[in-house]
Design an enzyme around this catalytic site. Structure first.
Site, short mmCIF file in Angstrom:
data_model
loop_
_atom_site.label_atom_id
_atom_site.label_comp_id
_atom_site.label_asym_id
_atom_site.label_seq_id
_atom_site.Cartn_x
_atom_site.Cartn_y
_atom_site.Cartn_z
N VAL A 63 106.16 44.54 -44.22
CA VAL A 63 104.89 44.61 -43.52
C VAL A 63 104.15 43.29 -43.72
CG1 VAL A 63 102.75 45.88 -43.18
CG2 VAL A 63 104.79 47.08 -43.94
N ASP A 172 104.16 66.12 -43.17
CA ASP A 172 104.36 65.33 -44.39
C ASP A 172 103.01 64.94 -44.99
OD1 ASP A 172 105.87 64.13 -46.35
OD2 ASP A 172 106.13 62.25 -45.27
#
Length: 801
Positions: A63, A172
């Site tokens: 990232v 999740d």
């Protein structure tokens, strides 16, 4: 989205503006420009995004902070690792995650701007947040104030409601997938496991975190939004109590179902929380979905009521608690998980706490599951072993890694890392054979989850290379130098070092020093500190003498003294210390038998031709020259019988021409049996010294057995290594013949002549001339016979015969 074919990529150096082929390099790699030798960044742009710097890295993606040059805004750019970009299933899920998240427009859901691919790399551009995950807040501060937990819960429920209005179930929910921004707003991230209400599960396996997974999921009932409510209740329990709802470390469905069937008692672990808040969170965690709040609207009302009752005391800045010791603003980006089990990326602009960072990285890489106190303790011991290894306490490091091997509290990839560490420390100690045993054990490692495929692939590849008894060639080692795989460069360097391949080892050392330490594996950067010791010892070795029989006694005495002094200065253990010891012993042996060096033998130049060649004889020479020019490159085949057949098919017209043809036929036959004669000599165990392979890597070894097809090498460790005859450099065969034959004599003259013809036909002129000079010292007729075939050009002129 169709995967694009990879094209040649040329970047222009920002310093000298010269073009550089960067096709094989990852985005934002740092290289030395081949034109101006300046360190520069390359591949800094993907699509419309200009990469400005790294944020974080995990097993599946990296990232970066990037600028959208079209819209002029900063984004978080998440780039899937290239090898995973080749997996169509993973790239489809990567794209799917982005599209699902982008379909939700809500202040409590992180924004996704675009998804794309370029030259084999898939990427997602998303909102860049100055935020920290709830998971990290709990890890740093323990239990959170009741009002703060309610505020987070309210924002997350609002985000879940927005997702559900788009017919999505998150599936999740956990502390790691909730971000809290600087102003206290909570945002929901990671829709990688999301599914449409009533839709099919894109994952065949059960992917969920045991702490937070709803019990109905364990019995494979269809997913509903009530499962997300359960997971949020478990997350709130964790935040309010400072510990998960249960501590059992198990992946057994039966055990998890039994645990979750027992009603939780939040009040016992969060006694200061109000009874109404405790009951709300416990209701959210009800075993039966029908006992939970029936809708997000109802849940929002209940949470808001609790917020009103609890009130709003002076708000604690959750970020300041983390950073107050450093006085530095914490800038964090939590990326979505890339495919399957998602990985959390955090970037902190703080100094220190590196050990905690390494520990978190080790535990995070173990997968998305319960981490028991025992496993955290084992991981801490491994990091202590790594610290000992870096500081040079090698015996202590070996002890720690040995005690941890087979530890039942370890899961992957921690188990594999511990085995790798064992091999690494054995190399540092100088036990290359023990290191090979450890690295070989990496091949049999099991238990990797699908999200850990990058680790599994790395350990599988590196096991083959590092457990091999031969040195590592650069073509053997394939690692991603921008990730955790860069540690393979150091291991390869140490392996080659222990096999006394010092120049090759130093090339790997140099490559390792150039890599940037992965932000998720800072310990790899620490290992660079050991390289300076090896490079200092290499410089020392290059300044030292190598005793030989040609030295006189005084020179040998001086050499011995220098070697003994250097032995005390060595900073590394293992091969170089053994090498210096062997040189000292060799000097001592030579001193006792020292004699003045023998002057080189003088070779008379060839006499002029006794008679001139006629035109008819020169016509025969030209014809034979044409035949010789059609010979193949014997350096690759070592088969000369075809040349014999071609020469026998020629028809010279003059006696000299026929004699010349016969000379060449006899020479080709002699060359053809050279290797057979040589290997018979080598089979006597008379050779010890440098051995050169075709790949150019030289080995210091003894030959224990030899045949016309294979040679057995003893490298000084392990058992003999059988190597095919075609693996050796042809020029080495000639040097080996001279070494094991000694000076020419009537007993070895035949094989000397075979060596001459082998070197001549292979085009090694200097070696052929040297051997011819030796032959002439005892066979004057060889010079006279050589007058004929001197008329033939063998591409490389042979003059001494």
């Amino acid at each position: 989205m169709d995967q694009e074919s990879t094209q040649i990529i040329i970047n222009h150096c920002p310093e000298c503006s010269q073009g550089v082929d960067v096709t094989a390099l990852a985005p934002y790699s740092k290289i030395i420009c081949p034109h101006c030798q300046v360190a520069v960044r390359i591949r800094t742009r993907l699509g419309q995004y200009q990469i400005k710097g790294p944020l974080g890295e995990g097993g599946m993606s990296r990232v970066f902070v990037a600028e959208d040059i079209t819209l002029g805004r900063e984004v978080a750019l998440k780039i899937l690792h290239q090898e995973l970009s080749l997996d169509r299933k993973l790239t489809e899920m990567f794209e799917r995650e982005a599209k699902l998240t982008a379909s939700i427009n809500h202040p409590n859901v992180v924004k996704v701007y675009t998804v794309g691919s370029e030259n084999g790399y898939f990427y997602i551009a998303m909102e860049l947040l100055e935020a920290i995950s709830v998971e990290q807040i709990i890890a740093e501060n323990g239990a959170l104030p009741e009002r703060e937990v309610l505020d987070i819960a309210y924002d997350v429920v609002a985000g879940l409601k927005a997702a559900y209005q788009n017919k999505l179930i998150h599936r999740d929910i956990k502390p790691g997938n909730m971000l809290v921004t600087k102003d206290g707003t909570a945002k929901l991230v990671d829709f990688g496991l999301a599914v449409a209400q009533g839709g099919a599960d894109v994952n065949e396996d059960l992917w969920a975190t045991p702490f937070y997974v709803p019990p109905e999921k364990l019995v494979r009932e269809p997913d509903t939004y009530l499962g997300d409510i359960y997971a949020l209740g478990a997350t709130c329990y964790h935040a309010l109590a400072g510990q998960p709802p249960f501590l059992a470390n198990t992946s057994s469905l039966e055990e998890l179902i039994a645990i979750k069937s027992v009603n939780v008692d939040l009040k016992s672990v969060a006694p200061s929380a109000t009874t109404a808040t405790v009951k709300l969170f416990e209701q959210m965690m009800a075993y039966s979905p029908s006992d939970r709040p029936a809708s997000y609207d109802i849940l929002l009302e209940k949470i808001q009521a609790r917020r009103n009752d609890v009130g709003a005391p002076p708000k604690v800045n959750l970020h300041s608690v983390k950073t107050k010791r450093k006085g530095t603003l914490l800038k964090v980006f939590l990326g979505f998980g890339a495919c399957l089990l998602m990985i959390v990326f955090l970037f902190f602009r703080t100094n220190g706490k590196k050990d905690q960072s390494d520990l978190n990285s080790l535990l995070t890489s173990a997968g998305d599951r319960v981490i028991s106190p025992e496993e955290r303790e084992a991981a801490g011991k491994m990091l202590a072993g790594r610290r000992a290894m870096v500081s040079g306490q090698l015996n202590e490091a070996r002890k720690i890694f040995g005690e941890l091997e087979g530890n039942k509290n370890f899961t992957q990839p921690s188990m594999a890392w511990n085995t790798f560490n064992q091999g690494l420390v054995e190399l540092l100690i100088g036990n290359e054979k023990s290191a090979r045993t450890a690295f070989a054990a990496l091949k049999s490692q099991k238990g990797f989850e699908p999200s850990q495929k990058p680790y599994e692939r790395f350990f599988d590849r590196i096991s083959v290379v590092l457990s091999n008894p031969l040195p590592v060639l650069r073509s053997d080692l394939v690692v991603d130098s921008t990730s955790f795989e860069s540690i393979g460069l150091l291991a390869a360097a140490l392996k080659n070092w222990e096999q006394e391949q010092y120049s090759e080892a130093n090339r790997f050392f140099e490559d390792f020093l150039k890599v940037e330490s992965p932000s998720t594996d800072l310990w790899i950067g620490d290992m660079k500190s050991v390289v300076s010791k090896y490079q200092a010892d290499l410089a020392l070795l290059e300044s030292l003498p190598n005793p030989s029989q040609q030295m006189d006694s005084k020179t040998l005495e001086d050499a011995k003294a220098k070697l003994e002094t250097a032995d005390q200065k060595l900073q590394t253990r293992g091969s170089m210390k053994k090498l210096l010891k062997s040189r000292i012993i060799r000097a001592e042996n030579f001193i006792s038998n020292a004699r003045p060096p023998t002057p080189p033998a003088t070779v008379e130049p060839p006499s002029p031709l006794a008679t001139e060649w006629t035109d008819a004889e020169m016509a025969d020479v030209a014809h034979i020259q044409t035949v010789v020019s059609s010979f193949p490159d014997f350096k690759n085949s070592y088969v000369f019988s075809g040349a014999v057949l071609k020469l026998e098919a020629t028809t010279p017209n003059t006696p000299k021409g026929k004699a010349l043809r016969q000379d060449l036929i006899d020479g080709c036959k002699a060359a053809n049996i050279f290797l057979e004669s040589l290997t018979a000599r080598l089979n006597l165990g008379s050779y010890k010294g440098i051995i050169e392979r075709k790949q150019g890597v030289k080995l210091d070894a003894a030959i224990t057995a030899a045949s016309p097809t294979t040679i057995n090498l003893d490298l000084g460790f392990g058992g003999p290594n059988e190597v095919e005859i075609d693996e050796f450099a042809p020029s080495w065969f000639i040097d080996a013949a001279e070494q094991c034959l000694g000076e020419p004599s009537p007993n070895n003259l035949k094989i000397y002549k075979e060596a001459f013809w082998f070197s001549t036909l292979c085009g090694f002129s200097s070696q052929a001339n040297r051997i011819a000079a030796k032959i002439i010292t005892i066979d004057k007729k060889f010079k006279e016979d050589g007058q004929r075939f001197r008329k033939i050009n063998f591409n490389q002129s042979v003059t001494t015969n």
